[in-house]
Design a protein around this motif. Structure first.
Motif, PDB file in Angstrom:
ATOM      1  N   THR A 330     -30.607   3.130  33.972  1.00 44.27           N
ATOM      2  CA  THR A 330     -29.439   2.288  33.656  1.00 44.27           C
ATOM      3  C   THR A 330     -28.144   3.045  33.936  1.00 44.27           C
ATOM      4  OG1 THR A 330     -30.658   1.076  31.961  1.00 44.27           O
ATOM      5  CG2 THR A 330     -28.249   1.019  31.827  1.00 44.27           C
ATOM      6  N   THR A 331     -28.136   4.339  33.603  1.00 40.70           N
ATOM      7  CA  THR A 331     -26.932   5.156  33.796  1.00 40.70           C
ATOM      8  C   THR A 331     -26.617   5.332  35.282  1.00 40.70           C
ATOM      9  OG1 THR A 331     -27.328   6.369  31.735  1.00 40.70           O
ATOM     10  CG2 THR A 331     -25.870   7.408  33.345  1.00 40.70           C
ATOM     11  N   VAL A 332     -27.592   5.772  36.061  1.00 44.16           N
ATOM     12  CA  VAL A 332     -27.312   6.094  37.471  1.00 44.16           C
ATOM     13  C   VAL A 332     -27.089   4.830  38.299  1.00 44.16           C
ATOM     14  CG1 VAL A 332     -28.471   8.321  37.358  1.00 44.16           C
ATOM     15  CG2 VAL A 332     -29.779   6.276  38.021  1.00 44.16           C
ATOM     16  N   LEU A 333     -27.842   3.762  38.019  1.00 40.89           N
ATOM     17  CA  LEU A 333     -27.624   2.525  38.772  1.00 40.89           C
ATOM     18  C   LEU A 333     -26.340   1.827  38.352  1.00 40.89           C
ATOM     19  CD1 LEU A 333     -31.264   1.111  39.010  1.00 40.89           C
ATOM     20  CD2 LEU A 333     -29.951   2.408  40.725  1.00 40.89           C
ATOM     21  N   GLY A 334     -25.801   2.261  37.203  1.00 39.38           N
ATOM     22  CA  GLY A 334     -24.484   1.772  36.780  1.00 39.38           C
ATOM     23  C   GLY A 334     -23.355   2.581  37.383  1.00 39.38           C
ATOM     24  N   GLY A 335     -23.709   3.573  38.214  1.00 39.22           N
ATOM     25  CA  GLY A 335     -22.684   4.350  38.920  1.00 39.22           C
ATOM     26  C   GLY A 335     -22.253   5.617  38.212  1.00 39.22           C
ATOM     27  N   GLN A 336     -22.956   6.004  37.121  1.00 40.11           N
ATOM     28  CA  GLN A 336     -22.559   7.186  36.368  1.00 40.11           C
ATOM     29  C   GLN A 336     -23.590   8.306  36.543  1.00 40.11           C
ATOM     30  OE1 GLN A 336     -19.623   7.413  34.719  1.00 40.11           O
ATOM     31  NE2 GLN A 336     -19.240   5.359  35.552  1.00 40.11           N
ATOM     32  N   PRO A 337     -23.138   9.575  36.587  1.00 43.37           N
ATOM     33  CA  PRO A 337     -24.094  10.685  36.661  1.00 43.37           C
ATOM     34  C   PRO A 337     -24.917  10.764  35.372  1.00 43.37           C
ATOM     35  CG  PRO A 337     -21.879  11.400  37.275  1.00 43.37           C
ATOM     36  CD  PRO A 337     -21.742  10.040  36.672  1.00 43.37           C
ATOM     37  N   TRP A 338     -26.129  11.238  35.512  1.00 41.37           N
ATOM     38  CA  TRP A 338     -26.985  11.456  34.337  1.00 41.37           C
ATOM     39  C   TRP A 338     -27.366  12.923  34.292  1.00 41.37           C
ATOM     40  CZ3 TRP A 338     -31.811  13.514  33.423  1.00 41.37           C
ATOM     41  CH2 TRP A 338     -32.373  13.259  32.165  1.00 41.37           C
ATOM     42  N   HIS A 339     -27.285  13.514  33.107  1.00 40.49           N
ATOM     43  CA  HIS A 339     -27.637  14.923  32.935  1.00 40.49           C
ATOM     44  C   HIS A 339     -28.539  15.061  31.722  1.00 40.49           C
ATOM     45  CE1 HIS A 339     -27.191  19.294  33.245  1.00 40.49           C
ATOM     46  NE2 HIS A 339     -27.110  19.292  31.919  1.00 40.49           N
ATOM     47  N   GLY A 340     -29.609  15.799  31.879  1.00 44.14           N
ATOM     48  CA  GLY A 340     -30.505  16.001  30.761  1.00 44.14           C
ATOM     49  C   GLY A 340     -31.635  16.941  31.124  1.00 44.14           C
ATOM     50  N   GLU A 341     -32.561  17.083  30.193  1.00 41.21           N
ATOM     51  CA  GLU A 341     -33.731  17.919  30.412  1.00 41.21           C
ATOM     52  C   GLU A 341     -34.964  17.041  30.529  1.00 41.21           C
ATOM     53  OE1 GLU A 341     -33.998  20.837  27.348  1.00 41.21           O
ATOM     54  OE2 GLU A 341     -32.400  22.083  28.190  1.00 41.21           O
ATOM     55  N   ILE A 342     -35.808  17.359  31.487  1.00 40.66           N
ATOM     56  CA  ILE A 342     -37.034  16.602  31.725  1.00 40.66           C
ATOM     57  C   ILE A 342     -38.205  17.582  31.718  1.00 40.66           C
ATOM     58  CG2 ILE A 342     -38.295  15.129  33.341  1.00 40.66           C
ATOM     59  CD1 ILE A 342     -35.658  14.129  34.418  1.00 40.66           C
ATOM     60  N   GLN A 343     -39.245  17.206  31.006  1.00 45.34           N
ATOM     61  CA  GLN A 343     -40.477  17.993  31.048  1.00 45.34           C
ATOM     62  C   GLN A 343     -41.303  17.505  32.236  1.00 45.34           C
ATOM     63  OE1 GLN A 343     -42.619  18.755  27.375  1.00 45.34           O
ATOM     64  NE2 GLN A 343     -40.845  18.083  26.171  1.00 45.34           N
ATOM     65  N   ASN A 344     -41.275  18.260  33.311  1.00 44.61           N
ATOM     66  CA  ASN A 344     -41.999  17.911  34.530  1.00 44.61           C
ATOM     67  C   ASN A 344     -43.298  18.713  34.639  1.00 44.61           C
ATOM     68  OD1 ASN A 344     -40.321  15.941  35.599  1.00 44.61           O
ATOM     69  ND2 ASN A 344     -38.985  17.427  36.606  1.00 44.61           N
ATOM     70  N   ARG A 345     -44.200  18.195  35.449  1.00 42.96           N
ATOM     71  CA  ARG A 345     -45.470  18.884  35.683  1.00 42.96           C
ATOM     72  C   ARG A 345     -45.452  19.516  37.077  1.00 42.96           C
ATOM     73  NH1 ARG A 345     -50.174  18.349  33.058  1.00 42.96           N
ATOM     74  NH2 ARG A 345     -49.506  16.376  32.127  1.00 42.96           N
TER      75      ARG A 345
END
Length: 552
Positions: A330-345
């Motif tokens: 919702t954030t990025v498709l709304g045109g805003q940057p998104w920043h956070g932490e993701i637990q990736n494999r």
């Protein structure tokens, strides 16, 4: 038949300051507590005007007396002693008759220590927040000096660091530049310049007090970091209660300074990682991967050929709820940057924490055309942050909770006590431990402490909290324990310590403990909740040690 008791007799039965004042402000009567507190004789007080004891404007004082005379009043005021020093009082005043004439009966409670303790707790809380936020250490220490100088009116407060060459480097200060210049050239070694208050405090590891100067060492388990030095306005400004508050305060500041230094090291390491090429991934609006850089391959284990044409779901670990991804899209498709932490494999199956920034890129018509994701591995940083938080709350030698974590739990127990839940406090002093460990090397001394911890932990329940406040000082917080139950635990602890054969390098050592026992009082502010147990401990030690005393 009614019993008549003169006001003079009643005023001598209380530990509070008591004055009886005429409507014009003349002191008609004072008790002996008042004479002691203000430094005047009772005859001198009775010849004075109440206005002469007050620091505030006379108009304000007159309004306070009027309110008390016409119905009673409770207020705070700043009073002046004979020697010129001032203190904060809480006043409870109401109308009375004195020899048939109207007057005002005033009870005063000295709340200076209480207010200063509260101010120090607020100052320390702000200090810790700045440290955890990662503010520069120099800025954090400057704010600390400013806070002490402003809150307590000290003309000079400064923090000095112990340098390897014997010098004392001023890290931060607040107050008079002229007074600070007098500190130039200070040292902590045995040179002539090393015998100032700060040098003595750093060298000895103990506070050093003169008429107008107090220097407190910044002590940690790794040694002395430096000293906090305070210059007062006049002689005899450092009441023993204030010195005790400042000593506890500086112990916690030292731990925070050590944490801040380590955190700055972590930030430098993080900056070095950020200066290298971060992993970059470009996707289309639907999330299909179009391009990745070599750092992406290193970070995830997937080659460019394996990643391009697929979606970032190849990295999904299953650790995040659908709502997490919905908010991100919702954030990025709304045109805003998104920043956070993701637990990736990782491709090898390992779960890694990635710090991710996703920036939407617009086409000329304004529509979102692609997404640029920049990733870096934050697993080690998170581990170090968790480790720092643990270190800030635990004694580094024994891994027991330290004073800060104990205070957090004590605040929780005070709030429970307000709702009627019983709890107990044991303030424990290990008699002679300092002398025993001082005669031993580090490892044998640690053996003694480790054995002692085992015995202490055997005496409390798994859900109770045993904290270490210093080399030979401990606190046990007992959940759901009334005073009688707390005394049982204390006696068991005393007997087990006295009968335990402690050994180091094959040599036996005997130890005893002095224990102050008190209930958790929901009527006390959290920062003062430990004081009844502290008082009981002092009584136990004055009785010769190896005993338990219940707070009265």
């Amino acid at each position: 038949m009614s019993l008549y008791i003169p006001l003079e007799s009643l005023t001598e039965t209380t530990s509070q300051i008591v004055l009886i004042i005429s409507p014009e402000g003349q002191i008609l009567m004072a008790n002996t507590v008042a004479a002691t507190a203000y430094g005047y004789s009772m005859e001198e007080l009775r010849s004075m005007s109440y206005y002469g004891l007050c620091v505030e404007d006379e108009v304000l004082v007159a309004n306070q007396l009027d309110n008390a005379f016409y119905g009673g009043a409770v207020f705070e005021a700043v009073h002046r002693r004979r020697d010129g020093s001032s203190f904060l009082v809480e006043v409870s005043a109401g109308p009375v008759q004195m020899d048939g004439r109207p007057a005002v009966l005033c009870h005063f409670s000295d709340i200076t220590l209480q207010r200063r303790s509260q101010s120090m707790q607020l100052l320390l809380r702000e200090f810790d927040q700045r440290v955890l936020r990662g503010d520069p250490l120099a800025t954090v220490l400057k704010n600390l000096c400013d806070g002490l100088s402003s809150a307590f009116g000290y003309p000079l407060v400064w923090i000095g660091a112990k340098e390897p060459d014997g010098a004392v480097a001023v890290l931060a200060w607040s107050g008079s530049p002229d007074l600070l210049r007098q500190e130039a050239g200070l040292r902590w070694d045995e040179s002539p310049e090393g015998f100032g208050p700060a040098g003595i405090a750093i060298r000895s590891g103990r506070s050093h007090l003169t008429d107008v100067y107090l220097a407190l060492p910044l002590m940690t388990s790794n040694g002395t970091l430096g000293a906090l030095s305070i210059r007062a306005k006049g002689v005899h400004s450092f009441h023993p209660g204030i010195v005790s508050l400042l000593t506890d305060f500086v112990d916690q500041v030292a731990i925070s300074i050590l944490s801040a230094r380590r955190q700055e090291q972590v930030k430098l390491q993080t900056a070095a990682l950020e200066s290298a090429a971060n992993a970059v991934m470009i996707t289309d609006r639907a999330g299909l991967i179009r391009w990745v850089n070599p750092a992406f391959v290193t970070l995830t284990g997937y080659t460019a050929a394996e990643a391009v044409g697929r979606t970032p779901q190849i990295l999904t670990s299953g650790a995040h709820e659908p709502a997490f991804w919905a908010e991100m899209w919702t954030t990025v498709l709304g045109g805003q940057p998104w920043h956070g932490e993701i637990q990736n494999r990782h491709k090898d199956g390992a779960i890694r924490i990635h710090e991710v920034t996703i920036t939407p890129v617009r086409a000329p018509d304004g529509a979102i055309a692609s997404l640029v994701g920049i990733m870096q591995d934050a697993t080690e940083r998170r581990r170090l942050e968790d480790q720092l938080r643990h270190m800030a709350m635990h004694d580094p030698v024994t891994e027991l909770p330290n004073r800060r974590l104990m205070q957090v739990n004590l605040e929780r127990m005070v709030h429970k006590a307000k709702r009627g839940f019983a709890a107990g406090i044991l303030r424990i002093h290990v008699d002679g431990l300092h002398q025993i460990t001082g005669r031993l090397d580090l490892d044998p001394g640690a053996q003694i402490v480790a054995q002692l911890i085992v015995v202490l932990q055997q005496c409390v329940r798994p859900y109770d909290l045993l904290a270490r406040l210093g080399d030979h000082h401990f606190v046990a917080l007992l959940e759901d324990a009334d005073p009688a139950e707390a005394m049982v635990v204390a006696e068991r602890m005393r007997l087990m310590i006295a009968s335990e054969p402690f050994t180091a390098d094959g040599q036996p050592y005997c130890m005893t403990v002095s224990i102050g026992v008190a209930p958790v009082d929901g009527n006390l502010p959290p920062e003062a909740a430990l004081l009844p147990a502290e008082t009981a401990l002092q009584a136990a030690r004055q009785a010769g040690g190896d005993c338990c005393v219940l707070a009265s």
